[in-house]
Design a protein around this motif. Structure first.
Motif, short mmCIF file in Angstrom:
data_model
loop_
_atom_site.label_atom_id
_atom_site.label_comp_id
_atom_site.label_asym_id
_atom_site.label_seq_id
_atom_site.Cartn_x
_atom_site.Cartn_y
_atom_site.Cartn_z
N UNK A 78 0.89 -1.28 0.12
CA UNK A 78 0.05 -0.04 0.15
C UNK A 78 0.77 1.35 0.04
N UNK A 79 0.08 2.49 0.32
CA UNK A 79 0.98 3.71 0.20
C UNK A 79 1.71 3.82 1.41
N UNK A 80 1.35 3.15 2.43
CA UNK A 80 2.15 3.41 3.69
C UNK A 80 2.89 1.74 3.88
N UNK A 81 4.05 1.56 4.10
CA UNK A 81 4.64 0.41 4.15
C UNK A 81 6.08 0.59 4.85
N UNK A 82 6.51 -0.45 5.56
CA UNK A 82 8.08 -0.54 6.00
C UNK A 82 8.71 -1.84 5.43
N UNK A 83 9.56 -1.69 4.73
CA UNK A 83 10.15 -2.82 3.90
C UNK A 83 11.55 -2.94 4.29
N UNK A 84 12.18 -4.44 4.56
CA UNK A 84 13.41 -4.46 4.51
C UNK A 84 14.14 -4.33 3.20
N UNK A 85 15.16 -3.91 3.11
CA UNK A 85 16.15 -3.93 1.76
C UNK A 85 17.24 -4.51 1.80
N UNK A 86 17.86 -5.06 0.67
CA UNK A 86 19.19 -5.39 0.56
C UNK A 86 19.61 -5.18 -0.73
N UNK A 87 20.96 -4.55 -0.91
CA UNK A 87 21.23 -3.93 -2.21
C UNK A 87 22.84 -4.53 -2.31
N UNK A 88 23.23 -4.70 -3.50
CA UNK A 88 24.76 -4.98 -3.83
C UNK A 88 24.77 -5.61 -5.15
#
Length: 306
Positions: free
Chosen positions: A161-171
């Motif tokens: 949705x418009x409001x969300x808390x996500x874990x991210x991983x980048x590389x």
């Protein structure tokens, strides 16, 4: 007196010729130590960024040709939270929380090398880490916009949705280049995860375009393509990548089932996998892009694009 004064001046000139360059060099070294020049996060990538700017369509053709070699840039694996929320005025705000941890190989207790986590102490490397975090801030915000645009057009199902808390991983930063070195372009990987969906992306560094994705979902969720279903998928990705056309036969019942993963297919087939492709065209060349899914009643479902 004039004779002695001339000799004194001559001696001073000889001394200056020997000692002044040494003193100047020492003074320059001291200046450099007082004002260190830290190599920025992007320096090692500048040579790659100077290469010819290819379109996303041209890069896809090259990737599908199988003639490119891959050079791993190394670099850090970053992790953290990506939070989208509304403030007191009802405006959407984005917040990124980084975890300053980087992945590397190290010997532990004399054993074989294992993957370990090395925590950076923000001292001499503070500027470089801050620069790296700024790069990933820009990437995360850009990717969020890319995903939102694709969802609104029908290139992706509705996720969060418009409001969300996500874990991210980048590389996963690599450079693709042809054997002659005339063409090269960098890509990177980024994943976002928040129940019930996770998406892992490969992105073109130069344009920010998504080149491929793996979308997974929990077994208590289904893919929601909205009222029209996935019937706009082929056309959206044609336009997104800047391709000339998509085959009029792409939207068969079989491809529709791969994209929608209906519950009735799982009930009738049990755990199943389906593989297909969507055929595009660019500059007179055919560009088939693979599309497949894996669906399980006991685990997640997964949709693979390119």
């Amino acid at each position: 007196m004039g004779k002695y004064a001339a000799m004194l001046v001559a001696l001073l000139l000889v001394a200056a010729a020997f000692f002044l360059p040494v003193r100047l060099s020492r003074w320059q070294d001291e200046q450099l130590l007082d004002d260190p020049h830290v190599t920025s996060y992007d320096k090692e990538r500048e040579g790659f960024a100077e290469s010819t700017q290819l379109s996303a369509a041209e890069k896809l053709l090259l990737l599908r040709s199988g003639t490119l070699t891959q050079v791993d840039l190394g670099g850090e694996t970053v992790q953290g939270l990506y939070v989208v929320s509304r403030n007191a005025r009802g405006e959407i705000e984005r917040r990124i929380e980084h975890i300053a941890e980087f992945s590397s190989a190290a010997a532990i207790d004399g054993k074989a090398k294992e993957e370990v986590t090395v925590r950076y102490e923000l001292e001499a490397d503070e500027q470089e880490i801050r620069s790296a975090q700024e790069v990933w801030d820009q990437r995360l915000n850009a990717v969020w916009s890319e995903l939102g645009g694709l969802q609104s057009l029908g290139g992706l199902p509705e996720l969060w949705g418009a409001e969300v808390e996500l874990e991210y991983t980048g590389g996963g930063e690599v450079v693709y280049m042809d054997p002659d070195g005339g063409v090269r372009f960098p890509v990177f990987s980024l994943s976002l995860s928040g129940h019930p969906y996770s998406i892992s992306l490969t992105l073109d560094e130069q344009s920010g375009r998504i080149l491929s994705f793996v979308l997974t979902w929990a077994r208590d969720a289904q893919l929601n393509w909205g009222g029209r279903g996935p019937d706009r998928f082929g056309g959206v990705w044609r336009d997104y990548w800047g391709l000339d056309s998509v085959s009029s036969t792409w939207y068969s019942d079989y491809i529709r089932e791969i994209l929608s993963c209906p519950e009735e297919s799982l009930r009738s087939n049990g755990d199943y996998n389906a593989n297909g492709q969507v055929v595009f065209a660019y500059d007179g060349q055919s560009l088939p892009i693979s599309l497949s899914n894996w669906v399980s009643s006991s685990r997640n479902g997964a949709l693979f694009w390119n």
